[in-house]
Motif scaffolding. Sequence first.
Motif, PDB file in Angstrom:
ATOM      1  N   ILE A  61       0.854  -1.198   0.000  1.00 38.16           N
ATOM      2  CA  ILE A  61       0.000   0.000   0.000  1.00 38.16           C
ATOM      3  C   ILE A  61       0.883   1.240   0.000  1.00 38.16           C
ATOM      4  N   ARG A  62       1.895   1.235   0.846  1.00 40.38           N
ATOM      5  CA  ARG A  62       2.818   2.376   0.917  1.00 40.38           C
ATOM      6  C   ARG A  62       3.514   2.586  -0.429  1.00 40.38           C
ATOM      7  N   ASP A  63       3.915   1.482  -1.065  1.00 44.18           N
ATOM      8  CA  ASP A  63       4.573   1.572  -2.379  1.00 44.18           C
ATOM      9  C   ASP A  63       3.619   2.137  -3.434  1.00 44.18           C
ATOM     10  N   ALA A  64       2.360   1.735  -3.368  1.00 45.84           N
ATOM     11  CA  ALA A  64       1.387   2.119  -4.394  1.00 45.84           C
ATOM     12  C   ALA A  64       0.890   3.548  -4.225  1.00 45.84           C
ATOM     13  N   GLU A  65       0.824   4.013  -3.003  1.00 43.72           N
ATOM     14  CA  GLU A  65       0.262   5.341  -2.748  1.00 43.72           C
ATOM     15  C   GLU A  65       1.341   6.411  -2.732  1.00 43.72           C
ATOM     16  N   PRO A  67       3.227   9.910  -3.978  1.00 39.33           N
ATOM     17  CA  PRO A  67       2.773  11.236  -4.435  1.00 39.33           C
ATOM     18  C   PRO A  67       2.785  11.372  -5.955  1.00 39.33           C
ATOM     19  N   GLU A  68       3.730  10.682  -6.620  1.00 38.49           N
ATOM     20  CA  GLU A  68       3.817  10.777  -8.083  1.00 38.49           C
ATOM     21  C   GLU A  68       2.574  10.190  -8.748  1.00 38.49           C
ATOM     22  N   LEU A  69       1.979   9.189  -8.137  1.00 36.02           N
ATOM     23  CA  LEU A  69       0.800   8.551  -8.725  1.00 36.02           C
ATOM     24  C   LEU A  69      -0.501   9.262  -8.357  1.00 36.02           C
ATOM     25  N   ALA A  70      -0.473  10.089  -7.338  1.00 32.20           N
ATOM     26  CA  ALA A  70      -1.703  10.714  -6.842  1.00 32.20           C
ATOM     27  C   ALA A  70      -2.566  11.357  -7.930  1.00 32.20           C
ATOM     28  N   PRO A  71      -1.987  12.093  -8.899  1.00 37.61           N
ATOM     29  CA  PRO A  71      -2.840  12.697  -9.923  1.00 37.61           C
ATOM     30  C   PRO A  71      -3.585  11.681 -10.791  1.00 37.61           C
ATOM     31  N   GLN A  72      -3.047  10.458 -10.888  1.00 38.16           N
ATOM     32  CA  GLN A  72      -3.676   9.434 -11.718  1.00 38.16           C
ATOM     33  C   GLN A  72      -4.676   8.586 -10.942  1.00 38.16           C
ATOM     34  N   GLU A  73      -4.630   8.699  -9.635  1.00 33.68           N
ATOM     35  CA  GLU A  73      -5.470   7.855  -8.789  1.00 33.68           C
ATOM     36  C   GLU A  73      -6.835   8.502  -8.626  1.00 33.68           C
ATOM     37  N   GLY A  74      -7.753   8.138  -9.499  1.00 35.42           N
ATOM     38  CA  GLY A  74      -9.064   8.743  -9.438  1.00 35.42           C
ATOM     39  C   GLY A  74     -10.185   7.738  -9.409  1.00 35.42           C
ATOM     40  N   GLN A  75      -9.854   6.466  -9.440  1.00 35.18           N
ATOM     41  CA  GLN A  75     -10.874   5.434  -9.546  1.00 35.18           C
ATOM     42  C   GLN A  75     -11.788   5.427  -8.325  1.00 35.18           C
ATOM     43  N   VAL A  76     -11.187   5.409  -7.162  1.00 37.49           N
ATOM     44  CA  VAL A  76     -11.969   5.376  -5.932  1.00 37.49           C
ATOM     45  C   VAL A  76     -11.233   6.170  -4.872  1.00 37.49           C
ATOM     46  N   ASN A  77     -11.984   6.656  -3.905  1.00 40.02           N
ATOM     47  CA  ASN A  77     -11.372   7.283  -2.747  1.00 40.02           C
ATOM     48  C   ASN A  77     -11.048   6.128  -1.816  1.00 40.02           C
ATOM     49  N   LEU A  78      -9.794   5.743  -1.787  1.00 43.74           N
ATOM     50  CA  LEU A  78      -9.443   4.468  -1.202  1.00 43.74           C
ATOM     51  C   LEU A  78      -9.035   4.516   0.253  1.00 43.74           C
TER      52      LEU A  78
END
Length: 112
Positions: A61-65, A67-78
């Motif tokens: 989870i830490r690896d996936a979340e 800051p660089e990916l944050a703009p692309q993470e829009g699928q769900v508020n996880l």
Amino acid sequence: MNASVEQVRSALAELIKAALISNDSRSLACREAARGRLAPLAADPPDPSSLRMDGAWTLAIRDAETPELAPQEGQVNLTLPRACPFTLAEILAPGFDVDAAVDHIRKIASTG
């Protein structure tokens, strides 16, 4: 850290990223990366006693979340569960369905 533990963590991180990312082509790339990481693990599985899935999940989870990916993470508020939703045997089983796993991660995440 044991190499196979790192591979499990990496594969879980790709599944989480695929669930987080709303862009279909990027999500697909993460799914393919997860498949690529799981295949060698399935061929040479780690000793289950050497691996804590919940710990690997937390690190993934830490690896996936990032800051660089944050703009692309829009699928769900996880808000992901603390316990890994998969067992080692499940992710290494022949025919493990990566797409179903990504959908499962999306469903178990609480949406705000």
